[in-house]
Design a protein around this motif. Structure first.
Motif, PDB file in Angstrom:
ATOM      1  N   LEU A 192       0.450  -1.558   0.036  1.00  0.00           N
ATOM      2  CA  LEU A 192       0.141   0.011  -0.186  1.00  0.00           C
ATOM      3  C   LEU A 192       0.716   1.372  -0.086  1.00  0.00           C
ATOM      4  N   GLU A 193       0.499   2.030  -0.916  1.00  0.00           N
ATOM      5  CA  GLU A 193       0.506   3.502  -0.219  1.00  0.00           C
ATOM      6  C   GLU A 193       0.457   4.150   0.841  1.00  0.00           C
ATOM      7  N   LEU A 194       1.549   5.273   1.222  1.00  0.00           N
ATOM      8  CA  LEU A 194       0.875   5.584   2.397  1.00  0.00           C
ATOM      9  C   LEU A 194       1.253   7.306   2.089  1.00  0.00           C
ATOM     10  N   LYS A 195      -0.028   7.877   3.443  1.00  0.00           N
ATOM     11  CA  LYS A 195       0.101   9.343   3.057  1.00  0.00           C
ATOM     12  C   LYS A 195      -0.041   9.486   4.296  1.00  0.00           C
ATOM     13  N   VAL A 196       0.773  10.689   4.752  1.00  0.00           N
ATOM     14  CA  VAL A 196       0.447  10.792   6.562  1.00  0.00           C
ATOM     15  C   VAL A 196      -0.021  12.216   6.734  1.00  0.00           C
ATOM     16  N   GLN A 197      -1.357  12.790   7.228  1.00  0.00           N
ATOM     17  CA  GLN A 197      -1.097  14.047   7.047  1.00  0.00           C
ATOM     18  C   GLN A 197      -1.841  13.980   8.932  1.00  0.00           C
ATOM     19  N   GLU A 198      -2.088  15.573   9.374  1.00  0.00           N
ATOM     20  CA  GLU A 198      -1.689  15.396  10.265  1.00  0.00           C
ATOM     21  C   GLU A 198      -3.379  16.400  11.251  1.00  0.00           C
ATOM     22  N   SER A 199      -3.137  16.791  12.231  1.00  0.00           N
ATOM     23  CA  SER A 199      -4.494  16.457  13.511  1.00  0.00           C
ATOM     24  C   SER A 199      -4.421  16.431  14.341  1.00  0.00           C
ATOM     25  N   ASP A 200      -5.115  17.169  15.161  1.00  0.00           N
ATOM     26  CA  ASP A 200      -4.860  17.999  16.807  1.00  0.00           C
ATOM     27  C   ASP A 200      -5.240  16.048  17.444  1.00  0.00           C
ATOM     28  N   PHE A 201      -4.492  15.614  18.747  1.00  0.00           N
ATOM     29  CA  PHE A 201      -5.358  14.488  18.838  1.00  0.00           C
ATOM     30  C   PHE A 201      -7.088  14.702  18.972  1.00  0.00           C
ATOM     31  N   ASN A 202      -7.600  15.832  19.773  1.00  0.00           N
ATOM     32  CA  ASN A 202      -8.988  15.755  19.307  1.00  0.00           C
ATOM     33  C   ASN A 202      -9.932  15.381  18.654  1.00  0.00           C
ATOM     34  N   GLY A 203      -8.973  15.273  17.192  1.00  0.00           N
ATOM     35  CA  GLY A 203      -9.857  15.056  15.710  1.00  0.00           C
ATOM     36  C   GLY A 203      -9.916  14.436  15.368  1.00  0.00           C
ATOM     37  N   LEU A 204      -9.077  13.496  15.884  1.00  0.00           N
ATOM     38  CA  LEU A 204      -8.006  12.334  15.233  1.00  0.00           C
ATOM     39  C   LEU A 204      -9.396  11.292  15.223  1.00  0.00           C
ATOM     40  N   ILE A 205     -10.288  10.790  16.177  1.00  0.00           N
ATOM     41  CA  ILE A 205     -11.415   9.864  15.608  1.00  0.00           C
ATOM     42  C   ILE A 205     -12.476  10.552  15.030  1.00  0.00           C
ATOM     43  N   PRO A 206     -12.598  11.978  14.925  1.00  0.00           N
ATOM     44  CA  PRO A 206     -14.000  12.072  13.512  1.00  0.00           C
ATOM     45  C   PRO A 206     -13.189  12.456  12.540  1.00  0.00           C
ATOM     46  N   ALA A 207     -12.056  12.677  11.946  1.00  0.00           N
ATOM     47  CA  ALA A 207     -11.594  12.439  11.004  1.00  0.00           C
ATOM     48  C   ALA A 207     -11.764  11.079  10.453  1.00  0.00           C
TER      49      ALA A 207
ATOM     50  N   GLU B 148      -2.463  11.938  45.068  1.00  0.00           N
ATOM     51  CA  GLU B 148      -2.799  13.074  46.478  1.00  0.00           C
ATOM     52  C   GLU B 148      -2.451  14.251  46.006  1.00  0.00           C
ATOM     53  N   ASP B 149      -0.760  13.860  46.022  1.00  0.00           N
ATOM     54  CA  ASP B 149      -0.734  15.249  45.927  1.00  0.00           C
ATOM     55  C   ASP B 149      -1.141  16.707  45.118  1.00  0.00           C
ATOM     56  N   LEU B 150      -2.291  16.319  43.739  1.00  0.00           N
ATOM     57  CA  LEU B 150      -2.283  17.078  43.446  1.00  0.00           C
ATOM     58  C   LEU B 150      -3.773  18.114  43.845  1.00  0.00           C
ATOM     59  N   ALA B 151      -4.703  17.632  44.942  1.00  0.00           N
ATOM     60  CA  ALA B 151      -5.611  18.128  45.543  1.00  0.00           C
ATOM     61  C   ALA B 151      -5.074  19.474  45.895  1.00  0.00           C
ATOM     62  N   GLY B 152      -5.780  20.256  45.328  1.00  0.00           N
ATOM     63  CA  GLY B 152      -6.005  22.102  44.892  1.00  0.00           C
ATOM     64  C   GLY B 152      -4.794  22.551  44.025  1.00  0.00           C
ATOM     65  N   LYS B 153      -4.779  21.772  43.391  1.00  0.00           N
ATOM     66  CA  LYS B 153      -3.529  22.013  41.752  1.00  0.00           C
ATOM     67  C   LYS B 153      -4.137  22.154  40.674  1.00  0.00           C
ATOM     68  N   ARG B 154      -3.744  22.755  39.806  1.00  0.00           N
ATOM     69  CA  ARG B 154      -4.182  23.199  38.208  1.00  0.00           C
ATOM     70  C   ARG B 154      -2.953  22.205  37.795  1.00  0.00           C
ATOM     71  N   VAL B 155      -3.752  21.000  36.929  1.00  0.00           N
ATOM     72  CA  VAL B 155      -3.254  20.005  36.123  1.00  0.00           C
ATOM     73  C   VAL B 155      -3.269  19.922  34.995  1.00  0.00           C
ATOM     74  N   GLY B 156      -2.425  20.139  33.803  1.00  0.00           N
ATOM     75  CA  GLY B 156      -2.581  19.925  32.019  1.00  0.00           C
ATOM     76  C   GLY B 156      -2.782  18.616  32.087  1.00  0.00           C
ATOM     77  N   VAL B 157      -3.316  18.666  31.145  1.00  0.00           N
ATOM     78  CA  VAL B 157      -3.764  17.142  29.970  1.00  0.00           C
ATOM     79  C   VAL B 157      -3.784  17.466  28.818  1.00  0.00           C
ATOM     80  N   GLN B 158      -3.885  16.295  27.863  1.00  0.00           N
ATOM     81  CA  GLN B 158      -4.475  16.631  25.872  1.00  0.00           C
ATOM     82  C   GLN B 158      -5.931  16.176  26.663  1.00  0.00           C
ATOM     83  N   LEU B 159      -6.147  17.401  25.400  1.00  0.00           N
ATOM     84  CA  LEU B 159      -7.930  17.633  25.055  1.00  0.00           C
ATOM     85  C   LEU B 159      -7.379  16.152  24.038  1.00  0.00           C
ATOM     86  N   GLY B 160      -9.168  15.524  25.172  1.00  0.00           N
ATOM     87  CA  GLY B 160      -9.533  14.398  24.251  1.00  0.00           C
ATOM     88  C   GLY B 160      -8.590  13.053  24.310  1.00  0.00           C
TER      89      GLY B 160
END
Ligand code: ARG
Length: 282
Positions: free
Chosen positions: A80-95, A143-155
């Motif tokens: 097979l031939e492969l073409k690679v395209q990009e999306s935000d992680f959150n858009g992969l399943i919608p793609a 438990e150390d994350l109590a009261g903290k701002r925690v970053g995560v990847q959307l989706g």
């Protein structure tokens, strides 16, 4: 300095060394002029070294990485031939759902929720969540994350895992962001206190950012990476066959060694859920 070798639930010891990325693969086989070759579109979220990222080292705008190498190997095996395209992680399943992707490789974890919308191959790699935080901030356990701002990847599953932790630990403010490098920047700038990121990714980012540290935490749910396809895709079986071949002929191991280091740096406090066993390959 104490170095602990860890095997994470079965497949490989996973952690990464990406200070120097070498041996980049071609993302596309589109130079072949066989008109009978079927073109497949792989959509990925290239914010995830060493799984997939832009190879700026060579000045190019090429997406390279562990996933891309695996995809190229499978495509070649299947003619097979492969073409690679990009999306935000959150858009992969919608793609996939919108037929813009024949398959997705993005270090994506098969979860029951996702399985409602896409089909998955077998797992081809393992990973474990970590807390990434500034050195000395002492965020080592959920438990150390109590009261903290925690970053995560959307989706991401890390967003879901953070929500599960927040049900048990008081006052966590979850900050979903689109791309992993943004999350790392927010931690460095102390606009968030820490982030939940997979160990396979965290280690590479930390090599470039010695002001940060990470600690393994128990996975809150499924983990590891599989290939996602449209529901009912007849390609799943073919891809699984090639993945199995790659496991048996050592190709997957070779690519893992190419892109990931085999040991975790000093200081992982939590032990992985898998029982430790000798590393298959030093
Ligand atoms: N394994 C996690 C998930 O499936 C994170 C994957 C993120 N991948 C990426 N290319 N940014 O949710």
């Amino acid at each position: 300095m104490k170095r602990r070798k860890l095997i994470l639930s079965g497949l490989f010891a996973v952690s990464l060394a990406t200070t120097t990325i070498v041996g980049c693969s071609n993302q596309s086989a589109s130079n072949s002029n066989d008109p009978n070759k079927k073109l497949l579109t792989l959509v990925t979220s290239p914010d995830y070294p060493p799984y997939e990222f832009y190879d700026t080292a060579s000045g190019g705008r090429t997406i390279v990485g562990f996933d891309i190498d695996i995809a190229n190997y499978i495509a070649k095996e299947l003619g097979l031939e492969l073409k690679v395209q990009e999306s935000d992680f959150n858009g992969l399943i919608p793609a996939i759902q919108a037929n813009r992707a024949d398959f997705v490789m993005a270090g994506m974890t098969p979860t029951d929720e996702r399985k409602k919308n896409v089909d998955f191959s077998t797992l081809y790699f393992q990973a474990q969540d970590t807390i990434v935080a500034p050195v000395g901030s002492n965020l080592k356990k959920p438990e150390d994350l109590a009261g903290k701002r925690v970053g995560v990847q959307l989706g991401s599953i890390q967003e879901g895992n953070a929500k599960k932790i927040a049900e048990k630990v008081k006052g966590i403010e979850i900050k979903p962001l689109n791309k992993i490098p943004e999350i790392v920047q927010e931690v460095k700038a102390k606009r968030i206190d820490g982030a939940i990121i997979e160990n396979t990714i965290a280690e590479g980012f930390l090599k470039a950012n010695p002001d940060l540290e990470f600690t393994l935490i128990p996975n809150e749910g499924p983990s590891g990476s599989a290939i996602a396809f449209p529901k009912g895709s007849p390609r799943v079986a073919d891809f699984n066959k090639v993945l199995q071949k790659m496991k048996e002929n050592g190709e997957l191991d070779r690519l893992a060694k190419k892109w990931f280091s085999q040991s975790i740096p000093p200081s992982p406090a939590a032990s992985p859920s898998a029982s430790p066993s000798p590393s298959p390959s030093k």
